[in-house]
Design an enzyme around this catalytic site. Sequence first.
Site, PDB file in Angstrom:
ATOM      1  N   SER A  11     -25.967  11.648 -13.480  1.00  0.00           N
ATOM      2  CA  SER A  11     -27.333  11.298 -13.081  1.00  0.00           C
ATOM      3  C   SER A  11     -27.340  10.992 -11.590  1.00  0.00           C
ATOM      4  O   SER A  11     -26.690  10.037 -11.148  1.00  0.00           O
ATOM      5  CB  SER A  11     -27.829  10.092 -13.881  1.00  0.00           C
ATOM      6  N   HIS A  60     -30.408  -1.564 -17.074  1.00  0.00           N
ATOM      7  CA  HIS A  60     -31.165  -0.327 -16.894  1.00  0.00           C
ATOM      8  C   HIS A  60     -32.659  -0.600 -16.794  1.00  0.00           C
ATOM      9  O   HIS A  60     -33.375   0.118 -16.078  1.00  0.00           O
ATOM     10  CB  HIS A  60     -30.904   0.676 -18.013  1.00  0.00           C
ATOM     11  N   HIS A  93     -30.619  14.814 -13.453  1.00  0.00           N
ATOM     12  CA  HIS A  93     -29.498  14.476 -14.331  1.00  0.00           C
ATOM     13  C   HIS A  93     -29.170  15.632 -15.256  1.00  0.00           C
ATOM     14  O   HIS A  93     -29.950  16.566 -15.432  1.00  0.00           O
ATOM     15  CB  HIS A  93     -29.740  13.170 -15.099  1.00  0.00           C
TER      16      HIS A  93
END
Length: 342
Positions: free
Chosen positions: A211, A291, A315
């Site tokens: 990513s 996250h 990603h």
Amino acid sequence: MESAIPKHLQTARSRTRRIPDDYTPPYPATVARFKPGVRRVVMAYFGLQYTGTPAPAAASRALAGIAEGFAASHGPGHWDRARDVDRAGYTNVISIGYWDDPLVFDAWFEAVGSRWTRGDADAGIGTFVEVLRPAVERFETLFSGDTPEGVAAIADELSEPVQEHAYWGGARDRIALSQTDALAPSGVPRVKVDGLRRTVIPHENVCLIRSGQDWSATQDEERRMYLRDVEPVLRAGMDFLRDEGGPVGCFSNRYMTVLDGAGRELDKSFGMGWWKSLAALERWSESHPTHVAIFGAAMKYLGTLGPAAKLKLYHEVTVAAAHEQFFEYFNCHPETGMLGVR
């Protein structure tokens, strides 16, 4: 707007998507499109590690050697190189090659690549090879910009804007096999030791994510915003996965800075994470505070700048069958990559 899954890979679903058929994403994104004749790709990570500065002379020779090898007959259609420092304090430099034909890769690996982990234990470096060769049904990509990165660099083109993005679970919905398969893990990975050489016997449906972010086109206030407000939050999340990722299902995480041909750092980075399963990655992405913080910082940044933002994000996520995986490590510390499986 089109589906992220190309027409030749679409089938009747036995597993539902997370979105209704009339869903419209809030902003555009594209995916890599491969020619229908491409049935499988190869993602090959050739890494070396060392401690201290300057790097041992053997490291420079090895890096020059793998670059020369990539240029040889049957070499990759695209390759790049990146560097990180792992939780044990070792510098890792990884040269990543991509092929769209496993037979071509096999010919190259037999002639060139297999020597990578056959080095001298006294040279002051460790070397490793981490390879996936997934069927095209087993990986997905996503791009906010028009520059292909990673495996997309060997694709035929980028798609028109796609529907399956900007919601939790979008990565799964973009993987063609998810139409009929839960992509659940089975088995337990284990490490086989032969002196200084270690190989990992993998389990079914390991998950790899790369990513990335490219801020090379940003200027002035946007660059300051990214480096001040977004990157530190991203780094904190990557460091959490590197140092404490095991309990959430992350076997290994590297936060890598992309290098140019002379070894200089570019304004590009990516996280590279080996996960027990796609489901484990999804749980961390959707609910873990690290996250959630990354997502919040990114949304604030993009919400402030809107379409004028020059930051490019991408990603690729792969869920690989056991027979599509290969891991070999020579003279590496015991927490390197997939050696840290629990």
